[in-house]
Design an enzyme around this catalytic site. Structure first.
Site, short mmCIF file in Angstrom:
data_model
loop_
_atom_site.label_atom_id
_atom_site.label_comp_id
_atom_site.label_asym_id
_atom_site.label_seq_id
_atom_site.Cartn_x
_atom_site.Cartn_y
_atom_site.Cartn_z
N CYS A 62 0.83 -1.31 -0.18
CA CYS A 62 -0.15 0.09 0.11
C CYS A 62 0.77 1.27 -0.04
O CYS A 62 1.53 1.50 0.80
CB CYS A 62 -1.09 -0.09 1.22
SG CYS A 62 -1.83 1.63 1.76
N CYS B 248 0.25 3.91 2.92
CA CYS B 248 0.87 3.15 4.31
C CYS B 248 2.01 3.39 4.33
O CYS B 248 2.52 4.04 5.31
CB CYS B 248 0.31 1.67 4.11
SG CYS B 248 -1.36 1.28 3.97
#
Length: 132
Positions: free
Chosen positions: A54, A57
């Protein structure tokens, strides 16, 4: 071309740093241990649900670590949803990153997305309310 620019602003995933204030839970046992310790304390627990693949993230990870070092009166836990899918399901995590703020064993707030300012504001709100 978009991926080129993304690579410039998205830092690589950081390795687990033993000096970091964030506890990386790589097993259900580690998570259960953190959860048990939290439930017997009135501290705020901030759970970062993320994934290694991600981009947002990875982008917010340094900020999350910085918040953990600044707010020493809170517990910061990082969970990879691919490693601990069962825990992510328990908290009904549907997008990454999701930050769940828990106090006295109950969810008090959540931030969905790499929104550092909103996350910081909520951490501040729930840590300052515990000291009054």
């Amino acid at each position: 071309m978009g991926s080129f620019f993304s690579s410039l602003v998205t830092p690589p995933p950081a390795a687990d740093d033993p000096n970091c204030a964030v506890v990386a839970a790589h097993s259900k046992a580690t998570y259960d241990e953190q959860w048990a310790a939290h439930k017997s304390s009135s501290k705020l627990m901030v759970i970062d649900f993320s994934a290694s693949w991600c981009g947002p993230c990875r982008f917010i990870e340094p900020a999350f670590k910085e918040l953990a070092s600044r707010f020493s009166d809170a517990i910061f836990v990082k969970i990879d949803v691919d490693e601990l899918a069962e825990v992510a399901r328990t908290w009904k995590v549907e997008a990454m990153p999701t930050f769940v703020l828990v106090k006295d064993g109950k969810e008090v707030s959540r931030v969905i997305g790499a929104k550092k300012d909103e996350l910081e504001r909520k951490i501040q709100m729930f840590t300052s309310s515990s000291s009054s």
